[in-house]
Design a protein around this motif. Sequence first.
Motif, PDB file in Angstrom:
ATOM      1  N   LYS A  97      -4.534  24.946  19.985  1.00  0.00           N
ATOM      2  CA  LYS A  97      -4.164  23.675  19.363  1.00  0.00           C
ATOM      3  C   LYS A  97      -4.515  22.500  20.262  1.00  0.00           C
ATOM      4  O   LYS A  97      -4.889  21.435  19.778  1.00  0.00           O
ATOM      5  CB  LYS A  97      -2.669  23.661  19.036  1.00  0.00           C
ATOM      6  N   ARG A  98      -4.401  22.673  21.565  1.00  0.00           N
ATOM      7  CA  ARG A  98      -4.720  21.577  22.484  1.00  0.00           C
ATOM      8  C   ARG A  98      -6.204  21.230  22.417  1.00  0.00           C
ATOM      9  O   ARG A  98      -6.577  20.059  22.354  1.00  0.00           O
ATOM     10  CB  ARG A  98      -4.344  21.965  23.912  1.00  0.00           C
ATOM     11  N   ASP A  99      -7.069  22.259  22.403  1.00  0.00           N
ATOM     12  CA  ASP A  99      -8.510  22.000  22.320  1.00  0.00           C
ATOM     13  C   ASP A  99      -8.868  21.330  20.996  1.00  0.00           C
ATOM     14  O   ASP A  99      -9.669  20.389  20.959  1.00  0.00           O
ATOM     15  CB  ASP A  99      -9.283  23.318  22.447  1.00  0.00           C
ATOM     16  N   VAL A 100      -8.259  21.817  19.923  1.00  0.00           N
ATOM     17  CA  VAL A 100      -8.540  21.262  18.598  1.00  0.00           C
ATOM     18  C   VAL A 100      -8.055  19.815  18.511  1.00  0.00           C
ATOM     19  O   VAL A 100      -8.719  18.957  17.920  1.00  0.00           O
ATOM     20  CB  VAL A 100      -7.891  22.131  17.508  1.00  0.00           C
ATOM     21  N   ALA A 101      -6.889  19.542  19.106  1.00  0.00           N
ATOM     22  CA  ALA A 101      -6.325  18.188  19.051  1.00  0.00           C
ATOM     23  C   ALA A 101      -7.263  17.179  19.707  1.00  0.00           C
ATOM     24  O   ALA A 101      -7.376  16.041  19.271  1.00  0.00           O
ATOM     25  CB  ALA A 101      -4.962  18.154  19.724  1.00  0.00           C
ATOM     26  N   GLU A 102      -7.969  17.602  20.738  1.00  0.00           N
ATOM     27  CA  GLU A 102      -8.849  16.690  21.456  1.00  0.00           C
ATOM     28  C   GLU A 102     -10.106  16.344  20.671  1.00  0.00           C
ATOM     29  O   GLU A 102     -10.686  15.270  20.853  1.00  0.00           O
ATOM     30  CB  GLU A 102      -9.226  17.299  22.810  1.00  0.00           C
ATOM     31  N   VAL A 103     -10.542  17.246  19.788  1.00  0.00           N
ATOM     32  CA  VAL A 103     -11.806  16.997  19.083  1.00  0.00           C
ATOM     33  C   VAL A 103     -11.611  16.545  17.640  1.00  0.00           C
ATOM     34  O   VAL A 103     -12.585  16.219  16.963  1.00  0.00           O
ATOM     35  CB  VAL A 103     -12.714  18.253  19.096  1.00  0.00           C
ATOM     36  N   ARG A 104     -10.371  16.513  17.173  1.00  0.00           N
ATOM     37  CA  ARG A 104     -10.192  16.131  15.770  1.00  0.00           C
ATOM     38  C   ARG A 104     -10.391  14.632  15.567  1.00  0.00           C
ATOM     39  O   ARG A 104     -10.666  14.178  14.464  1.00  0.00           O
ATOM     40  CB  ARG A 104      -8.808  16.537  15.266  1.00  0.00           C
ATOM     41  N   TYR A 105     -10.260  13.821  16.631  1.00  0.00           N
ATOM     42  CA  TYR A 105     -10.496  12.399  16.515  1.00  0.00           C
ATOM     43  C   TYR A 105     -11.994  12.108  16.641  1.00  0.00           C
ATOM     44  O   TYR A 105     -12.715  12.825  17.337  1.00  0.00           O
ATOM     45  CB  TYR A 105      -9.739  11.630  17.595  1.00  0.00           C
ATOM     46  N   PRO A 106     -12.473  11.049  15.992  1.00  0.00           N
ATOM     47  CA  PRO A 106     -13.895  10.695  16.116  1.00  0.00           C
ATOM     48  C   PRO A 106     -14.298  10.530  17.572  1.00  0.00           C
ATOM     49  O   PRO A 106     -13.510  10.090  18.417  1.00  0.00           O
ATOM     50  CB  PRO A 106     -13.980   9.363  15.360  1.00  0.00           C
ATOM     51  N   LYS A 107     -15.537  10.866  17.867  1.00  0.00           N
ATOM     52  CA  LYS A 107     -16.018  10.851  19.253  1.00  0.00           C
ATOM     53  C   LYS A 107     -15.874   9.476  19.886  1.00  0.00           C
ATOM     54  O   LYS A 107     -15.519   9.355  21.064  1.00  0.00           O
ATOM     55  CB  LYS A 107     -17.474  11.303  19.306  1.00  0.00           C
ATOM     56  N   VAL A 109     -13.641   7.311  19.402  1.00  0.00           N
ATOM     57  CA  VAL A 109     -12.246   7.089  19.774  1.00  0.00           C
ATOM     58  C   VAL A 109     -11.915   7.855  21.044  1.00  0.00           C
ATOM     59  O   VAL A 109     -11.240   7.348  21.947  1.00  0.00           O
ATOM     60  CB  VAL A 109     -11.306   7.510  18.628  1.00  0.00           C
ATOM     61  N   ARG A 110     -12.408   9.094  21.140  1.00  0.00           N
ATOM     62  CA  ARG A 110     -12.165   9.889  22.348  1.00  0.00           C
ATOM     63  C   ARG A 110     -12.823   9.230  23.556  1.00  0.00           C
ATOM     64  O   ARG A 110     -12.251   9.199  24.651  1.00  0.00           O
ATOM     65  CB  ARG A 110     -12.691  11.311  22.167  1.00  0.00           C
ATOM     66  N   ALA A 113     -10.728   6.276  24.578  1.00  0.00           N
ATOM     67  CA  ALA A 113      -9.496   6.727  25.232  1.00  0.00           C
ATOM     68  C   ALA A 113      -9.766   7.174  26.668  1.00  0.00           C
ATOM     69  O   ALA A 113      -8.960   6.922  27.575  1.00  0.00           O
ATOM     70  CB  ALA A 113      -8.862   7.860  24.430  1.00  0.00           C
ATOM     71  N   LYS A 114     -10.907   7.836  26.894  1.00  0.00           N
ATOM     72  CA  LYS A 114     -11.246   8.276  28.246  1.00  0.00           C
ATOM     73  C   LYS A 114     -11.495   7.078  29.169  1.00  0.00           C
ATOM     74  O   LYS A 114     -11.078   7.081  30.331  1.00  0.00           O
ATOM     75  CB  LYS A 114     -12.483   9.170  28.202  1.00  0.00           C
ATOM     76  N   LEU A 115     -12.182   6.061  28.637  1.00  0.00           N
ATOM     77  CA  LEU A 115     -12.429   4.856  29.439  1.00  0.00           C
ATOM     78  C   LEU A 115     -11.115   4.149  29.764  1.00  0.00           C
ATOM     79  O   LEU A 115     -10.893   3.713  30.898  1.00  0.00           O
ATOM     80  CB  LEU A 115     -13.370   3.915  28.694  1.00  0.00           C
ATOM     81  N   GLU A 116     -10.253   4.023  28.763  1.00  0.00           N
ATOM     82  CA  GLU A 116      -8.955   3.380  28.991  1.00  0.00           C
ATOM     83  C   GLU A 116      -8.135   4.161  30.003  1.00  0.00           C
ATOM     84  O   GLU A 116      -7.395   3.582  30.806  1.00  0.00           O
ATOM     85  CB  GLU A 116      -8.202   3.234  27.672  1.00  0.00           C
ATOM     86  N   ALA A 117      -8.261   5.489  29.972  1.00  0.00           N
ATOM     87  CA  ALA A 117      -7.491   6.328  30.893  1.00  0.00           C
ATOM     88  C   ALA A 117      -7.952   6.150  32.336  1.00  0.00           C
ATOM     89  O   ALA A 117      -7.178   6.357  33.275  1.00  0.00           O
ATOM     90  CB  ALA A 117      -7.600   7.792  30.490  1.00  0.00           C
ATOM     91  N   ALA A 165      -2.029   8.018  20.313  1.00  0.00           N
ATOM     92  CA  ALA A 165      -2.351   8.821  21.492  1.00  0.00           C
ATOM     93  C   ALA A 165      -2.912   7.952  22.617  1.00  0.00           C
ATOM     94  O   ALA A 165      -2.661   8.206  23.794  1.00  0.00           O
ATOM     95  CB  ALA A 165      -3.351   9.912  21.123  1.00  0.00           C
ATOM     96  N   ARG A 166      -3.655   6.898  22.259  1.00  0.00           N
ATOM     97  CA  ARG A 166      -4.213   6.007  23.270  1.00  0.00           C
ATOM     98  C   ARG A 166      -3.129   5.260  24.038  1.00  0.00           C
ATOM     99  O   ARG A 166      -3.338   4.820  25.172  1.00  0.00           O
ATOM    100  CB  ARG A 166      -5.161   5.002  22.621  1.00  0.00           C
ATOM    101  N   GLN A 167      -1.963   5.112  23.445  1.00  0.00           N
ATOM    102  CA  GLN A 167      -0.907   4.330  24.079  1.00  0.00           C
ATOM    103  C   GLN A 167      -0.249   5.055  25.257  1.00  0.00           C
ATOM    104  O   GLN A 167       0.652   4.511  25.899  1.00  0.00           O
ATOM    105  CB  GLN A 167       0.126   3.915  23.034  1.00  0.00           C
TER     106      GLN A 167
END
Length: 292
Positions: A97-107, A109-110, A113-117, A165-167
């Motif tokens: 579920k963790r792997d799937v959760a990471e890829v279900r959002y459009p690329k 957006v991911r 989120a990585k840049l913001e992180a 999730a970004r928050q």
Amino acid sequence: MSVDGDGTERGNGGADEPGWDVDPDDESGVAVVAAVGRQIKAWREAAGLRAGEFGAAIGYGEDLVYKVEGGRRIPRPEFLDRADEVLGAGGKLAAMKRDVAEVRYPKKVRDLAKLEAKAVELEAYGSRTPHGLLQTREYAQALFEMRRPAYSQDEVELAVSARMARQSIFERSPAPTLSFVQEEVMLRRPIGGRMVLRRQLEHLLEVGKLRNVEIQVMPTDREDHAGVDGDVQLLKFGDGSAVGRSEGAFAARPVSDPKQIRILELRYGIIRAQALSPRESLAFIEQVLGET
């Protein structure tokens, strides 16, 4: 990089079946979903179940089972939970579920989120709605539900989840420095209704009191306004590099060249100077809240 703060993320799941479609242009996402599908199929065949039998046992259609196993559909968490239970996988399928959760959002957006992180500093001017990092779940949902062409309910759910999730940026330690300038009009427009707006204003006051966050309001009656060309956002990193975007510069493309970044910094600095100070802005938001 997509740095729109008003909410451009859009899910790609269909409303006719549980789960989300796989974006064929997202190579890493395609690979993850394909691997998950192969594992499910291997466990199903080892259990001696046909796809239809397996689908009936977990409460889903045979067609969806084939799509998931073929890597053409991203399964929901409950699909993996039921599959794990029925196939006796001992938590191995549920753990995906963790792997799937990471890829279900459009690329895009991911990637954002990585840049913001990684950012140690974020500066953003928004002209239409509060920045995505400042929105409540109710407010974000109202925004996505009013989009035209209309999103499916599945797309709305996915987009809202991605935004929330970004928050997690607010939970980082050490905390990044976050600066937002928001237009007065967005404090008064009752997106989602008066109660949704009230809770959004209360949330802005709460976030604005964090020591690493500054929220400023650009009054509508300002005669000079450096942000008339649209939104501006800058992300700065620990190694001194930065990436930014402005609707009114460089064809609205993301930029990282120091000279271009300097132009965006100059524009944002003037916008901040023209807006109310952070202290004045919180008092202004409290005033608007009292009128709402």
